[in-house]
Design a protein around this motif. Structure first.
Motif, PDB file in Angstrom:
ATOM      1  N   LEU A   1       0.846  -1.205   0.000  1.00 36.20           N
ATOM      2  CA  LEU A   1       0.000   0.000   0.000  1.00 36.20           C
ATOM      3  C   LEU A   1       0.879   1.251   0.000  1.00 36.20           C
ATOM      4  O   LEU A   1       0.587   2.237  -0.688  1.00 36.20           O
ATOM      5  CB  LEU A   1      -0.920  -0.017   1.233  1.00 36.20           C
TER       6      LEU A   1
ATOM      7  N   GLU B   1       0.904   4.223  -2.655  1.00 36.10           N
ATOM      8  CA  GLU B   1       0.725   5.632  -2.281  1.00 36.10           C
ATOM      9  C   GLU B   1       1.873   6.494  -2.821  1.00 36.10           C
ATOM     10  O   GLU B   1       1.643   7.589  -3.343  1.00 36.10           O
ATOM     11  CB  GLU B   1       0.646   5.743  -0.760  1.00 36.10           C
TER      12      GLU B   1
ATOM     13  N   LEU C   1       1.480   9.582  -5.443  1.00 38.50           N
ATOM     14  CA  LEU C   1       2.064  10.903  -5.188  1.00 38.50           C
ATOM     15  C   LEU C   1       3.020  11.304  -6.320  1.00 38.50           C
ATOM     16  O   LEU C   1       2.999  12.442  -6.811  1.00 38.50           O
ATOM     17  CB  LEU C   1       2.804  10.869  -3.842  1.00 38.50           C
TER      18      LEU C   1
ATOM     19  N   LEU D   1       1.087  12.409  -9.276  1.00 39.29           N
ATOM     20  CA  LEU D   1       0.537  13.768  -9.106  1.00 39.29           C
ATOM     21  C   LEU D   1       1.632  14.820  -9.301  1.00 39.29           C
ATOM     22  O   LEU D   1       1.406  15.840  -9.957  1.00 39.29           O
ATOM     23  CB  LEU D   1      -0.108  13.910  -7.717  1.00 39.29           C
TER      24      LEU D   1
ATOM     25  N   GLN E   1       1.807  17.639 -12.129  1.00 43.32           N
ATOM     26  CA  GLN E   1       1.898  19.067 -11.770  1.00 43.32           C
ATOM     27  C   GLN E   1       3.101  19.714 -12.451  1.00 43.32           C
ATOM     28  O   GLN E   1       3.013  20.834 -12.951  1.00 43.32           O
ATOM     29  CB  GLN E   1       1.982  19.192 -10.246  1.00 43.32           C
TER      30      GLN E   1
ATOM     31  N   LEU F   1      -7.055   3.834  -0.944  1.00 42.23           N
ATOM     32  CA  LEU F   1      -6.021   4.568  -0.187  1.00 42.23           C
ATOM     33  C   LEU F   1      -6.515   4.901   1.218  1.00 42.23           C
ATOM     34  O   LEU F   1      -7.726   5.024   1.441  1.00 42.23           O
ATOM     35  CB  LEU F   1      -5.658   5.853  -0.942  1.00 42.23           C
TER      36      LEU F   1
ATOM     37  N   PHE G   1      -3.478   9.240   3.991  1.00 42.85           N
ATOM     38  CA  PHE G   1      -2.788   9.552   2.744  1.00 42.85           C
ATOM     39  C   PHE G   1      -3.636  10.506   1.882  1.00 42.85           C
ATOM     40  O   PHE G   1      -3.123  11.433   1.244  1.00 42.85           O
ATOM     41  CB  PHE G   1      -2.479   8.259   1.976  1.00 42.85           C
TER      42      PHE G   1
ATOM     43  N   LYS H   1      -3.192  13.809   3.159  1.00 44.63           N
ATOM     44  CA  LYS H   1      -1.863  14.291   2.816  1.00 44.63           C
ATOM     45  C   LYS H   1      -1.850  14.838   1.373  1.00 44.63           C
ATOM     46  O   LYS H   1      -1.393  15.979   1.135  1.00 44.63           O
ATOM     47  CB  LYS H   1      -0.867  13.131   2.949  1.00 44.63           C
ATOM     48  N   ILE H   2      -2.354  14.053   0.430  1.00 43.14           N
ATOM     49  CA  ILE H   2      -2.330  14.549  -0.963  1.00 43.14           C
ATOM     50  C   ILE H   2      -3.319  15.692  -1.161  1.00 43.14           C
ATOM     51  O   ILE H   2      -3.100  16.579  -1.978  1.00 43.14           O
ATOM     52  CB  ILE H   2      -2.534  13.430  -2.018  1.00 43.14           C
TER      53      ILE H   2
ATOM     54  N   TRP I   1      -1.461  18.721  -0.033  1.00 41.15           N
ATOM     55  CA  TRP I   1      -0.421  19.014  -1.030  1.00 41.15           C
ATOM     56  C   TRP I   1      -1.049  19.696  -2.265  1.00 41.15           C
ATOM     57  O   TRP I   1      -0.532  20.686  -2.772  1.00 41.15           O
ATOM     58  CB  TRP I   1       0.269  17.704  -1.440  1.00 41.15           C
ATOM     59  N   LEU I   2      -2.178  19.173  -2.723  1.00 42.15           N
ATOM     60  CA  LEU I   2      -2.861  19.737  -3.904  1.00 42.15           C
ATOM     61  C   LEU I   2      -3.327  21.168  -3.623  1.00 42.15           C
ATOM     62  O   LEU I   2      -3.253  22.039  -4.493  1.00 42.15           O
ATOM     63  CB  LEU I   2      -4.071  18.869  -4.315  1.00 42.15           C
TER      64      LEU I   2
ATOM     65  N   GLU J   1      -0.252  23.344  -3.796  1.00 46.36           N
ATOM     66  CA  GLU J   1       0.381  23.439  -5.119  1.00 46.36           C
ATOM     67  C   GLU J   1      -0.554  23.897  -6.237  1.00 46.36           C
ATOM     68  O   GLU J   1      -0.110  24.533  -7.194  1.00 46.36           O
ATOM     69  CB  GLU J   1       0.963  22.063  -5.528  1.00 46.36           C
TER      70      GLU J   1
END
Lengths: 207, 138
Positions: A187, A191, A195, A198, A202, B68, B72, B75-76, B79-80, B83
């Motif tokens: 997992l 993850e 990330l 992403l 970006q 997920l 997590f 967390k993302i 972050w999004l 950003e």
């Protein structure tokens, strides 16, 4: 009262004249009646004679008719008897003729079939010899052609099956790789990869 | 407003709760308690403002291979927001066929960054070599 003698005279003349007229009328009637009676009698006689003649005519016609019918029946019986005789004779003749014709034709047929059989046998033997020769000649070529065709077909089928098998193995390999990769990741790895994806998106201005 | 919600599911639940509270506003046995998150958001402002703010959030579609963890996701999510956009929330879809990585769709843009796609590309690129190996093995 005194009557003029002239009147008496006129009266007497008138009476005489009327008596004369009466006598004439009576006589005329009597003679007319006599004539009528005579004509009536003649008519009766004529009618009687006519009836007799009519009866005679009918009687003679009936007699003649009877004679005609009797003679016609006799003739018909005679014709029927003749016809029976003729029919029997005709049947007999027909049978005889048919038997003769059949016998003649059977003889001819037998003769012809014998000839045909001989001819057919001869021709068949010739053809068989010829065909055996041709078959012997062609057998080798046919064998070669058949073998070549079969070899080609087998080769094509083999190639086709191998191609399909390769495709299936490729597909299975692809699916198995994906599944193994999926299971081998924890997992935390997943993850991290999310990330990473992403961040990559970006950085490449995908977001 | 500090949104501590990061997924579309969470936002939908909050909106449903607000709807429920508004509908039963004048009922005698009405619901009085908020969920902790809604209580926090509603402090100092009305439910209508919270509802409006939640409706203005922007959705980012994220397809992943496995489910997920909420930590997590948070967390993302953070972050999004740092950003990309302060008002972003995640609409998560799970599709094991993508193997790993993610497919991102946001603001009309689509990016397939999954391992499934990478693997497929690799197999397409290497198909001739693989076929040769398969045939050699036979």
């Amino acid at each position: 009262m005194l009557i003029e003698p002239i009147f008496i005279y006129i009266l007497l003349v008138t009476i005489f004249f009327l008596s004369a007229v009466l006598i004439i009328v009576v006589w005329t009637q009597i003679s007319a009646f006599k004539k009528f009676s005579e004509i009536k009698r003649e008519t009766e006689q004529l009618r009687g004679s006519l009836i007799e003649k009519e009866a005679d005519v009918l009687c003679s016609a009936r007699r003649k008719g009877k004679q005609i019918i009797v003679s016609a029946l006799k003739k018909a019986t005679a014709i029927e008897a003749d016809a029976r005789v003729n029919q029997k004779q005709f049947k007999k003749l027909l049978n005889e003729e048919l038997n003769r014709v059949m016998h003649r034709y059977s003889l001819r047929l037998e003769e012809n079939s014998q000839k045909a059989f001989v001819f057919y046998q001869k021709s068949l033997e010739e053809n068989m010899d010829k065909n055996i020769k041709i078959l012997n000649d062609n057998a080798e070529d046919f064998k070669k052609a058949l073998l070549s065709s079969l070899e080609k077909e087998i080769k094509e089928q083999k190639e086709e099956k191998l191609k399909r098998l390769s495709e299936e193995i490729f597909k299975v390999l692809q699916e198995a790789s994906g599944e193994v990769l999926n299971r081998s990741l924890s997992l935390s790895n997943h993850e991290d990869l999310v990330l990473e994806a992403l961040e990559k998106a970006q950085k490449s201005h995908g977001l | 407003m500090d949104y501590n919600v990061f997924t579309k599911n969470e936002v939908d639940l909050l909106l449903a709760e607000i709807e429920d509270l508004e509908r039963n506003k004048f009922c005698p046995g009405r619901r009085l308690a908020f969920s902790p998150e809604l209580s926090r958001l509603a402090q100092g402002q009305g439910l209508a403002s919270v509802k409006k703010a939640l409706a203005e959030l922007v959705v980012l579609d994220l397809t992943v291979a496995v489910k997920l963890s909420p930590a997590f996701l948070a967390k993302i999510g953070r972050w999004l927001r740092e950003e990309i956009n302060q008002k972003v929330i995640l609409d998560i879809k799970v599709d094991p066929s993508i193997i790993a990585g993610a497919i991102v769709s946001y603001g009309g843009k689509y990016r397939d960054l999954s391992a499934g796609r990478g693997l497929e590309e690799w197999f397409t690129r290497e198909s001739t070599r693989i076929q040769t190996l398969i045939n050699e093995d036979r």
